[in-house]
Design a protein around this motif. Structure first.
Motif, mmCIF file in Angstrom:
data_model
loop_
_atom_site.group_PDB
_atom_site.id
_atom_site.type_symbol
_atom_site.label_atom_id
_atom_site.label_comp_id
_atom_site.label_asym_id
_atom_site.label_seq_id
_atom_site.Cartn_x
_atom_site.Cartn_y
_atom_site.Cartn_z
ATOM 1 N N PHE A 85 37.929 48.021 42.428
ATOM 2 C CA PHE A 85 38.256 46.635 41.609
ATOM 3 C C PHE A 85 37.808 45.513 42.308
ATOM 4 C CE2 PHE A 85 41.791 49.663 39.971
ATOM 5 C CZ PHE A 85 41.114 50.068 38.685
ATOM 6 N N LYS A 86 37.975 45.506 43.755
ATOM 7 C CA LYS A 86 37.589 44.437 44.406
ATOM 8 C C LYS A 86 36.150 44.164 44.446
ATOM 9 C CE LYS A 86 37.810 42.251 49.125
ATOM 10 N NZ LYS A 86 37.956 42.710 50.481
ATOM 11 N N VAL A 87 35.161 45.093 44.343
ATOM 12 C CA VAL A 87 33.709 44.707 43.819
ATOM 13 C C VAL A 87 33.347 44.262 42.549
ATOM 14 C CG1 VAL A 87 31.575 46.106 43.606
ATOM 15 C CG2 VAL A 87 33.120 46.650 45.579
ATOM 16 N N MET A 88 34.258 45.107 41.535
ATOM 17 C CA MET A 88 34.052 44.525 40.039
ATOM 18 C C MET A 88 34.683 42.938 39.932
ATOM 19 S SD MET A 88 35.549 47.828 38.085
ATOM 20 C CE MET A 88 35.366 47.024 36.430
ATOM 21 N N GLU A 89 35.515 42.477 40.461
ATOM 22 C CA GLU A 89 36.187 41.314 40.717
ATOM 23 C C GLU A 89 35.252 40.477 41.198
ATOM 24 O OE1 GLU A 89 39.278 38.403 40.045
ATOM 25 O OE2 GLU A 89 39.222 40.642 39.367
ATOM 26 N N GLN A 90 34.609 40.376 42.179
ATOM 27 C CA GLN A 90 33.673 39.632 42.690
ATOM 28 C C GLN A 90 32.460 39.444 41.690
ATOM 29 O OE1 GLN A 90 32.463 41.427 46.513
ATOM 30 N NE2 GLN A 90 34.562 40.925 47.666
ATOM 31 N N GLN A 91 31.953 40.513 41.162
ATOM 32 C CA GLN A 91 31.022 40.023 40.326
ATOM 33 C C GLN A 91 31.427 39.453 38.931
ATOM 34 O OE1 GLN A 91 27.727 41.041 40.540
ATOM 35 N NE2 GLN A 91 27.625 39.957 38.514
ATOM 36 N N LEU A 92 32.611 39.718 38.411
ATOM 37 C CA LEU A 92 33.371 39.161 37.208
ATOM 38 C C LEU A 92 33.553 37.767 37.361
ATOM 39 C CD1 LEU A 92 34.783 42.441 35.677
ATOM 40 C CD2 LEU A 92 32.760 41.232 34.900
ATOM 41 N N GLN A 93 33.864 37.283 38.716
ATOM 42 C CA GLN A 93 33.948 35.793 38.918
ATOM 43 C C GLN A 93 32.784 35.135 38.780
ATOM 44 O OE1 GLN A 93 35.725 35.999 43.069
ATOM 45 N NE2 GLN A 93 37.859 36.614 42.356
ATOM 46 N N ARG A 94 31.785 35.883 38.913
ATOM 47 C CA ARG A 94 30.175 35.178 38.698
ATOM 48 C C ARG A 94 29.886 35.199 37.440
ATOM 49 N NH1 ARG A 94 29.634 37.857 43.856
ATOM 50 N NH2 ARG A 94 28.333 39.472 42.767
ATOM 51 N N THR A 95 30.085 36.242 36.823
ATOM 52 C CA THR A 95 29.389 36.450 35.428
ATOM 53 C C THR A 95 30.317 37.148 34.281
ATOM 54 O OG1 THR A 95 28.551 38.774 36.022
ATOM 55 C CG2 THR A 95 27.183 36.908 36.627
ATOM 56 N N PRO A 96 30.210 36.693 33.077
ATOM 57 C CA PRO A 96 31.196 37.006 31.970
ATOM 58 C C PRO A 96 31.285 38.528 31.971
ATOM 59 C CG PRO A 96 29.535 36.005 30.940
ATOM 60 C CD PRO A 96 29.265 35.850 32.532
ATOM 61 N N TYR A 97 29.852 39.369 32.088
ATOM 62 C CA TYR A 97 29.890 40.580 32.115
ATOM 63 C C TYR A 97 29.496 41.216 33.205
ATOM 64 C CZ TYR A 97 30.821 40.027 27.000
ATOM 65 O OH TYR A 97 31.499 39.738 25.852
ATOM 66 N N LEU A 98 29.389 42.636 33.388
ATOM 67 C CA LEU A 98 28.851 43.078 34.655
ATOM 68 C C LEU A 98 27.455 42.937 35.056
ATOM 69 C CD1 LEU A 98 31.135 46.508 34.779
ATOM 70 C CD2 LEU A 98 31.316 44.490 36.455
#
Length: 200
Positions: free
Chosen positions: A137-150
């Motif tokens: 979830f931490k990895v996903m959170e970092q990406q989704l803070q930058r872009t609306p989708y993965l």
């Protein structure tokens, strides 16, 4: 007509169901109870010798298995698979991440709690799943803070793959309140006009 052999409670099966609805494809659902051993029958093993759901049975009787492979097959040529090679590779990157770094922890914790009732003999495994799940979830959170989708600005099958078990992570004892970008992304995915819920 396409036929899906699966369990409505399974995130892997839900990926296929959601994909079919997003594409507006008609299908039949064939319920399979894994706890009753229905994936180990001779008839089922003829469809998937690995004895797992989901299985997508095509009109000619051909059977496809492995949920992320099925997503790629169904979405081929659609808006849900980027045409640009770098973005398409990033999409695959997230699908591999889901299978190796997310699903083995989030889905297994959910199985132990929801399907098995959290037996004491699997408590240590359950707690270990939580460590791995929080890392994912931490990895996903970092990406989704930058872009609306993965994968940037567009909804792709990477989002379907990771939405499936993330949106029911609480059923495995996970608290997602500490991941605000994931929470916003979950709402964004569910807002698609052709979205369908796990039990809809």
């Amino acid at each position: 007509m396409l036929k899906v052999h699966g369990d409505y409670r399974s995130g892997n099966c839900y990926k296929v169901k959601l994909m079919l609805h997003l594409l507006g494809r008609e299908y039949q659902w064939q319920a399979v109870d894994i706890l009753k051993g229905e994936t180990q029958t001779e008839a089922f093993l003829a469809k998937n010798p690995n004895g797992k759901i989901p299985v997508l049975e095509l009109e000619d009787g051909t059977c496809l298995w492995e949920s992320n492979a099925i997503l790629n097959f169904l979405a081929d040529g659609s808006e849900f698979i980027p045409s640009e090679p770098r973005l398409r590779t990033q999409m695959l990157q997230w699908q591999f991440f889901e299978q190796y770094s997310h699903e083995p922890y989030v889905a297994v914790a959910r199985f132990i709690q929801l399907y098995l009732g959290l037996p004491e003999e699997r408590r240590a495994e359950y707690e270990n799943c939580h460590k791995g799940g929080r890392k994912a979830f931490k990895v996903m959170e970092q990406q989704l803070q930058r872009t609306p989708y993965l994968v940037g600005e567009r909804y792709t099958i990477a989002d379907i793959a990771l939405y499936a078990y993330t949106h029911v992570a609480h059923e495995g004892g996970f608290d997602l309140s500490g991941y605000p970008a994931i929470m916003t992304w979950l709402d964004r995915v569910a807002s698609h006009p052709r979205h369908v819920g796990m039990f809809d």
